[in-house]
Design an enzyme around this catalytic site. Sequence first.
Site, PDB file in Angstrom:
ATOM      1  N   GLU A  70      -7.205   1.310 -12.572  1.00 48.01           N
ATOM      2  CA  GLU A  70      -8.256   0.840 -11.674  1.00 48.01           C
ATOM      3  C   GLU A  70      -9.349   1.881 -11.477  1.00 48.01           C
ATOM      4  O   GLU A  70     -10.533   1.532 -11.378  1.00 48.01           O
ATOM      5  CB  GLU A  70      -7.650   0.442 -10.328  1.00 48.01           C
ATOM      6  CG  GLU A  70      -6.854  -0.856 -10.358  1.00 48.01           C
ATOM      7  CD  GLU A  70      -5.472  -0.710 -10.949  1.00 48.01           C
ATOM      8  OE1 GLU A  70      -4.847  -1.743 -11.264  1.00 48.01           O
ATOM      9  OE2 GLU A  70      -5.019   0.450 -11.111  1.00 48.01           O
ATOM     10  N   HIS A 139       1.807  -5.557  -2.405  1.00 50.65           N
ATOM     11  CA  HIS A 139       0.937  -6.578  -2.990  1.00 50.65           C
ATOM     12  C   HIS A 139       0.565  -7.665  -1.979  1.00 50.65           C
ATOM     13  O   HIS A 139       0.200  -8.765  -2.365  1.00 50.65           O
ATOM     14  CB  HIS A 139       1.625  -7.247  -4.188  1.00 50.65           C
ATOM     15  CG  HIS A 139       1.977  -6.332  -5.297  1.00 50.65           C
ATOM     16  ND1 HIS A 139       3.043  -5.471  -5.237  1.00 50.65           N
ATOM     17  CD2 HIS A 139       1.398  -6.133  -6.520  1.00 50.65           C
ATOM     18  CE1 HIS A 139       3.123  -4.789  -6.367  1.00 50.65           C
ATOM     19  NE2 HIS A 139       2.134  -5.165  -7.146  1.00 50.65           N
TER      20      HIS A 139
END
Length: 337
Positions: A70, A139
Amino acid sequence: MARSITYREAINEALAQEMERDPRVIVMGEDNAGGEGSPGEMDAWGGVLGVTKGLYGKFPGRVMDTPISESAFIGAAIGAATGGLRPVAELMFIDFMGVCFDQIFNQAAKFRYMFGGKAVTPVVIRTMWGAGLRAAAQHSQSLLPVFTHVPGLKVAAPSNAYDAKGLMIASIRDDDPVIFAEHKMLYDTVAEVPQESYTIPFGEANIVREGSDVTIVAIGRMVGMAAQAADELAGSGIRAEIIDPRTTSPLDLDTILESVETTGRLVVVDESNPRCSLASDIGATIAQEAFGSLRAPIQMVTGPHTPVPFSDSLEDLFIPDPAKIAGAVKRAVDYGG
């Protein structure tokens, strides 16, 4: 012409229409296109929940897979934006902001200010947020307050398919960096959405339901929860007004203030943890600006100050629901007898 489509389809349609309109728009992220050595379009998942599926074949060379890094691809998207493109990068889960936050809050968010308004960074960072998918603590978080805190970022959190399309198109056309937060439990929800392109302005809240007894400000998935609570409360004669801010930065405080001045009561529903949340921010601002209009203490309905559990039953307890919202409204309405 409007027809009923899902939240997922609305975002996909917005991306396709903007890619068709503007060749500078590109899409990048993990699993958007087949990786090297894969069968290409046959392996283009469209992201982990299929939001960009089908774009790879329509726009060759403009839908790109990225490494599982990322920091690398969010940084690349920001750099591409400063170089003249209009990237839409998918940060798969909002929880992964920890890997690339420096690129977002120390670079993209500050370019326009540091260069005296001469630099623009038209990047959209799409990301999933929220609990309910049994995806556990890493998550499932609701981290909108973190991004909302950073000056220079715009933050959108659509609660329905119509807003998702209009806000996505507005985000792509905006010259500032936008965090576009998609609640993962809303992807299969359906609403009437026009086929033609349209935009929804940032900083313009939606009054979802009018009422005169209490103001409920709800964000993202919580708008639907608030609507269910309002239906139940109506049976008791309590008329709740529901406001969906749609964007948390900029935030339409004027609409909230005007409503509270009428109802005298405020309930803020925010899935985030309670400390330094959007609920605490909105509540404190209203207390400061409209204290004289309040007839009861401000109520906050949030997740608890704990990581999101993986256990089904505990996760269900973690998430604010219509019963908790209705209870908060009743406490506000019943205050002082």
